[in-house]
Design a protein around this motif. Structure first.
Motif, PDB file in Angstrom:
ATOM      1  N   MET A   1       0.825  -1.208   0.000  1.00  0.00           N
ATOM      2  CA  MET A   1       0.000   0.000   0.000  1.00  0.00           C
ATOM      3  C   MET A   1       0.860   1.259   0.000  1.00  0.00           C
ATOM      4  SD  MET A   1      -3.235  -0.718  -0.202  1.00  0.00           S
ATOM      5  CE  MET A   1      -4.099   0.728   0.413  1.00  0.00           C
ATOM      6  N   ILE A   2       1.805   1.363   0.919  1.00  0.00           N
ATOM      7  CA  ILE A   2       2.607   2.582   1.008  1.00  0.00           C
ATOM      8  C   ILE A   2       3.510   2.724  -0.220  1.00  0.00           C
ATOM      9  CG2 ILE A   2       4.490   1.545   2.348  1.00  0.00           C
ATOM     10  CD1 ILE A   2       3.004   5.031   2.933  1.00  0.00           C
ATOM     11  N   LYS A   3       3.968   1.605  -0.767  1.00  0.00           N
ATOM     12  CA  LYS A   3       4.797   1.657  -1.973  1.00  0.00           C
ATOM     13  C   LYS A   3       3.990   2.203  -3.163  1.00  0.00           C
ATOM     14  CE  LYS A   3       7.937  -1.226  -4.745  1.00  0.00           C
ATOM     15  NZ  LYS A   3       7.336  -1.022  -6.079  1.00  0.00           N
ATOM     16  N   THR A   4       2.732   1.796  -3.276  1.00  0.00           N
ATOM     17  CA  THR A   4       1.889   2.300  -4.358  1.00  0.00           C
ATOM     18  C   THR A   4       1.611   3.785  -4.185  1.00  0.00           C
ATOM     19  OG1 THR A   4       0.859   0.112  -4.440  1.00  0.00           O
ATOM     20  CG2 THR A   4      -0.215   1.856  -5.670  1.00  0.00           C
ATOM     21  N   ILE A   5       1.379   4.218  -2.958  1.00  0.00           N
ATOM     22  CA  ILE A   5       1.202   5.651  -2.687  1.00  0.00           C
ATOM     23  C   ILE A   5       2.426   6.428  -3.163  1.00  0.00           C
ATOM     24  CG2 ILE A   5       1.120   7.352  -0.802  1.00  0.00           C
ATOM     25  CD1 ILE A   5      -0.671   5.325   0.719  1.00  0.00           C
ATOM     26  N   VAL A   6       3.606   5.924  -2.836  1.00  0.00           N
ATOM     27  CA  VAL A   6       4.847   6.592  -3.230  1.00  0.00           C
ATOM     28  C   VAL A   6       4.978   6.642  -4.755  1.00  0.00           C
ATOM     29  CG1 VAL A   6       7.366   6.356  -3.208  1.00  0.00           C
ATOM     30  CG2 VAL A   6       6.067   6.082  -1.091  1.00  0.00           C
ATOM     31  N   GLU A   7       4.695   5.533  -5.423  1.00  0.00           N
ATOM     32  CA  GLU A   7       4.811   5.489  -6.883  1.00  0.00           C
ATOM     33  C   GLU A   7       3.842   6.460  -7.547  1.00  0.00           C
ATOM     34  OE1 GLU A   7       6.284   0.835  -7.249  1.00  0.00           O
ATOM     35  OE2 GLU A   7       4.179   1.356  -7.589  1.00  0.00           O
TER      36      GLU A   7
ATOM     37  N   GLU B   1       6.642  12.309  -2.127  1.00  0.00           N
ATOM     38  CA  GLU B   1       6.550  13.016  -3.402  1.00  0.00           C
ATOM     39  C   GLU B   1       7.809  12.883  -4.249  1.00  0.00           C
ATOM     40  OE1 GLU B   1       5.411  16.883  -2.075  1.00  0.00           O
ATOM     41  OE2 GLU B   1       3.325  16.275  -1.649  1.00  0.00           O
ATOM     42  N   ARG B   2       8.953  12.587  -3.605  1.00  0.00           N
ATOM     43  CA  ARG B   2      10.181  12.397  -4.372  1.00  0.00           C
ATOM     44  C   ARG B   2      10.470  10.916  -4.644  1.00  0.00           C
ATOM     45  NH1 ARG B   2      15.086  11.274  -2.658  1.00  0.00           N
ATOM     46  NH2 ARG B   2      15.954  12.772  -4.153  1.00  0.00           N
ATOM     47  N   GLY B   3       9.568  10.033  -4.184  1.00  0.00           N
ATOM     48  CA  GLY B   3       9.691   8.619  -4.502  1.00  0.00           C
ATOM     49  C   GLY B   3      10.319   7.755  -3.446  1.00  0.00           C
ATOM     50  N   ASP B   4      10.470   8.273  -2.214  1.00  0.00           N
ATOM     51  CA  ASP B   4      11.051   7.488  -1.127  1.00  0.00           C
ATOM     52  C   ASP B   4       9.953   6.988  -0.181  1.00  0.00           C
ATOM     53  OD1 ASP B   4      13.676   7.801  -1.954  1.00  0.00           O
ATOM     54  OD2 ASP B   4      13.975   9.633  -0.787  1.00  0.00           O
ATOM     55  N   VAL B   5      10.057   5.739   0.212  1.00  0.00           N
ATOM     56  CA  VAL B   5       9.119   5.198   1.195  1.00  0.00           C
ATOM     57  C   VAL B   5       9.434   5.823   2.557  1.00  0.00           C
ATOM     58  CG1 VAL B   5       8.390   3.111   2.421  1.00  0.00           C
ATOM     59  CG2 VAL B   5       8.827   3.028  -0.049  1.00  0.00           C
ATOM     60  N   PRO B   6       8.443   6.408   3.222  1.00  0.00           N
ATOM     61  CA  PRO B   6       8.698   7.014   4.537  1.00  0.00           C
ATOM     62  C   PRO B   6       8.895   5.938   5.598  1.00  0.00           C
ATOM     63  CG  PRO B   6       6.369   7.089   4.051  1.00  0.00           C
ATOM     64  CD  PRO B   6       7.039   6.538   2.818  1.00  0.00           C
ATOM     65  N   GLY B   7       9.402   6.350   6.741  1.00  0.00           N
ATOM     66  CA  GLY B   7       9.517   5.434   7.868  1.00  0.00           C
ATOM     67  C   GLY B   7       8.268   5.479   8.716  1.00  0.00           C
TER      68      GLY B   7
ATOM     69  N   SER C   1       8.361   0.336  12.465  1.00  0.00           N
ATOM     70  CA  SER C   1       8.035  -0.726  11.527  1.00  0.00           C
ATOM     71  C   SER C   1       9.247  -1.597  11.262  1.00  0.00           C
ATOM     72  CB  SER C   1       7.548  -0.124  10.211  1.00  0.00           C
ATOM     73  OG  SER C   1       7.469  -1.107   9.198  1.00  0.00           O
ATOM     74  N   ARG C   2       9.005  -2.899  11.181  1.00  0.00           N
ATOM     75  CA  ARG C   2      10.099  -3.805  10.832  1.00  0.00           C
ATOM     76  C   ARG C   2      10.290  -3.910   9.322  1.00  0.00           C
ATOM     77  NH1 ARG C   2       6.476  -8.357  12.841  1.00  0.00           N
ATOM     78  NH2 ARG C   2       5.584  -9.323  10.979  1.00  0.00           N
ATOM     79  N   ASN C   3       9.451  -3.213   8.547  1.00  0.00           N
ATOM     80  CA  ASN C   3       9.491  -3.350   7.095  1.00  0.00           C
ATOM     81  C   ASN C   3       9.870  -2.073   6.356  1.00  0.00           C
ATOM     82  OD1 ASN C   3       8.695  -6.097   7.112  1.00  0.00           O
ATOM     83  ND2 ASN C   3       6.569  -5.487   7.443  1.00  0.00           N
ATOM     84  N   THR C   4       9.452  -0.909   6.844  1.00  0.00           N
ATOM     85  CA  THR C   4       9.808   0.334   6.159  1.00  0.00           C
ATOM     86  C   THR C   4      11.261   0.691   6.444  1.00  0.00           C
ATOM     87  OG1 THR C   4       9.210   1.779   8.009  1.00  0.00           O
ATOM     88  CG2 THR C   4       7.461   1.207   6.436  1.00  0.00           C
ATOM     89  N   PRO C   5      11.811   1.653   5.682  1.00  0.00           N
ATOM     90  CA  PRO C   5      13.109   2.211   6.086  1.00  0.00           C
ATOM     91  C   PRO C   5      13.024   2.737   7.513  1.00  0.00           C
ATOM     92  CG  PRO C   5      12.494   2.989   3.898  1.00  0.00           C
ATOM     93  CD  PRO C   5      11.301   2.266   4.438  1.00  0.00           C
ATOM     94  N   ALA C   6      14.131   2.790   8.185  1.00  0.00           N
ATOM     95  CA  ALA C   6      14.142   3.292   9.558  1.00  0.00           C
ATOM     96  C   ALA C   6      13.651   4.738   9.595  1.00  0.00           C
ATOM     97  CB  ALA C   6      15.555   3.218  10.122  1.00  0.00           C
ATOM     98  N   PRO C   7      12.716   5.057  10.466  1.00  0.00           N
ATOM     99  CA  PRO C   7      12.257   6.438  10.572  1.00  0.00           C
ATOM    100  C   PRO C   7      13.354   7.331  11.156  1.00  0.00           C
ATOM    101  CG  PRO C   7      11.234   5.085  12.279  1.00  0.00           C
ATOM    102  CD  PRO C   7      11.997   4.154  11.387  1.00  0.00           C
ATOM    103  N   ALA C   8      13.375   8.579  10.727  1.00  0.00           N
ATOM    104  CA  ALA C   8      14.404   9.503  11.188  1.00  0.00           C
ATOM    105  C   ALA C   8      14.340   9.688  12.700  1.00  0.00           C
ATOM    106  CB  ALA C   8      14.247  10.853  10.481  1.00  0.00           C
ATOM    107  N   ARG C   9      13.148   9.640  13.268  1.00  0.00           N
ATOM    108  CA  ARG C   9      12.955   9.764  14.706  1.00  0.00           C
ATOM    109  C   ARG C   9      11.937   8.726  15.158  1.00  0.00           C
ATOM    110  NH1 ARG C   9      13.402  14.486  12.327  1.00  0.00           N
ATOM    111  NH2 ARG C   9      11.169  14.582  11.901  1.00  0.00           N
ATOM    112  N   LEU C  10      12.101   8.208  16.350  1.00  0.00           N
ATOM    113  CA  LEU C  10      11.223   7.167  16.862  1.00  0.00           C
ATOM    114  C   LEU C  10      10.158   7.756  17.784  1.00  0.00           C
ATOM    115  CD1 LEU C  10      13.841   4.391  17.775  1.00  0.00           C
ATOM    116  CD2 LEU C  10      12.483   4.610  15.671  1.00  0.00           C
ATOM    117  N   ALA C  11       8.985   7.131  17.766  1.00  0.00           N
ATOM    118  CA  ALA C  11       7.941   7.466  18.732  1.00  0.00           C
ATOM    119  C   ALA C  11       8.135   6.627  19.978  1.00  0.00           C
ATOM    120  CB  ALA C  11       6.564   7.212  18.126  1.00  0.00           C
ATOM    121  N   THR C  12       7.670   7.133  21.101  1.00  0.00           N
ATOM    122  CA  THR C  12       7.770   6.400  22.368  1.00  0.00           C
ATOM    123  C   THR C  12       6.411   6.394  23.051  1.00  0.00           C
ATOM    124  OG1 THR C  12       8.501   8.404  23.494  1.00  0.00           O
ATOM    125  CG2 THR C  12      10.220   6.886  22.701  1.00  0.00           C
TER     126      THR C  12
END
Length: 379
Positions: A281-287, A345-351, A366-377
């Motif tokens: 789903m997120i990959k299709t959104i990015v594409e 918008e630039r074609g990268d999957v978000p974290g 997420s264990r599947n997306t790229p690592a997010p720049a910052r983590l939630a707690t």
């Protein structure tokens, strides 16, 4: 009452087409519903989003579930919980076509749909809501069967696998299903499994289903000249990751020209021969956003409020009183973008740094997306 508050949000994508990103710093949820924005009332659970953008959970309107969190096509266990790590919080069965030994007689078709519907009422792998029990429309069925199935809370049907000489012959049964309150989806394009038939543009126009399933092919697409003709049918046009990307982009361009983006649905059409795709789903959104010149917020709407409306669900929109199904997005660590929407918008999957379903935290990083720049707690 069970309450949840999400703090330090950098903005909220409502999920509705054409709406701006809201300047909201916190979202409060009570008993699984969104109760307030920018309310600092104490809560049982507090999530520090650490600057994440909040959007609705993604709704996949084309998945091939069987029973439980298992797909026989790919011999994989745990795939639905894995899709949750890709931001999917609600999914709809496109018929239990992959059940081994699937029955094709009248009693078996109805029994399979009822059993699947009952099963998915009682289990949520990874917290994901599954709308199961999609009856396969077949010449063996009658108008009375749809009334009977409707009384048993079966509300989904699929055209494209019944033993019709031409799938357009199913049109009277589609009308009967719609009369009984069903959401009916048709297969589109070339045959996808042994024993199924191709569905042409003439079939699509005759069937008049609620959802033109994988309008970009599943996996073989219609001829280019037929793509515009699909807009003459009344249903939503579903574009899937397991289909033809070139055809998807053509359909989106047509929808933009016709001001018909509200008819476009993003889905995966998995697991199938294409495989298990947790980020489908997120990959299709990015594409679609990066290649079809759509804003990230509007592209997210194709995977949230649009399918929610077609499925008559309250999910898919961030607003007061709506189900608290939400995903927290960050830019991917090490990427160029400084926010997740720009990354899309630039074609990268978000974290993904958080997934919440009915006001309960189901996952953080997420264990599947790229690592997010910052983590939630969570506190």
């Amino acid at each position: 009452m069970k309450s949840l508050r999400i703090d330090n949000v950098s903005g909220v994508v409502t999920g509705r087409l054409g709406e701006p990103v809201l300047t909201v710093g916190s979202v409060r949820c009570v008993d699984g519903k969104i109760a307030a924005f920018d309310d600092d009332t104490d809560a049982d659970v507090i999530v520090d989003a650490n600057g994440a953008t909040l959007c609705p959970g993604l709704i996949d309107s084309h998945v091939h579930v069987t029973f439980g969190d298992w797909t026989p096509r790919q011999q994989t266990v745990g795939w639905i919980e894995s899709y949750m790590h890709g931001g999917t919080t609600l999914m709809m069965s496109a018929s239990e076509i992959h059940v081994p030994g699937r029955p094709t007689d009248r009693a078996g078709l109805k029994g399979l749909a009822i059993a699947a519907q009952r099963s998915w009422e009682n289990v949520r792998p990874g917290g994901v809501k599954v709308l199961g029990g999609s009856v396969i429309i077949s010449p063996a069925l009658t108008e009375e069967d749809f009334a009977e199935l409707g009384a048993e809370n079966v509300r989904l049907a699929k055209v494209g696998f019944g033993a019709f000489e031409s799938q357009s012959e199913a049109a009277p049964l589609v009308r009967a299903a719609q009369k009984a309150g069903f959401v009916v989806m048709n297969h589109t394009g070339g045959a996808s499994v042994p024993g199924s038939a191709a569905v042409s543009i003439d079939d699509v126009l005759a069937l008049e289903c609620d959802i033109i399933g994988h309008a970009n092919g599943g996996t073989t697409s219609l001829p280019d000249e037929d793509l515009e003709r699909m807009f003459d049918a009344p249903g939503a046009l579903q574009l899937v990751q397991a289909g033809n990307l070139r055809s998807s982009l053509r359909v989106i361009d047509l929808a933009k020209d016709r001001d018909d983006l509200d008819r476009i649905l993003i889905a995966t059409d998995t697991p199938t021969g294409t495989g298990v795709m947790p980020l489908g789903m997120i990959k299709t959104i990015v594409e679609f956003s990066s290649l079809a010149d759509l804003s990230a917020a509007d592209t997210i709407a194709l995977a949230t409020s649009n399918p929610g409306r077609v499925l008559h669900r309250e999910e898919g929109v961030i607003d007061l009183g709506r189900p608290a199904d939400m995903v927290l997005l960050q830019p991917p660590a090490g990427g160029v973008a400084t926010d997740p929407l720009s990354a899309i918008e630039r074609g990268d999957v978000p974290g993904i740094c958080g997934v919440i379903i009915d006001g309960q935290v189901q996952g953080l990083r997420s264990r599947n997306t790229p690592a997010p720049a910052r983590l939630a707690t969570v506190h």
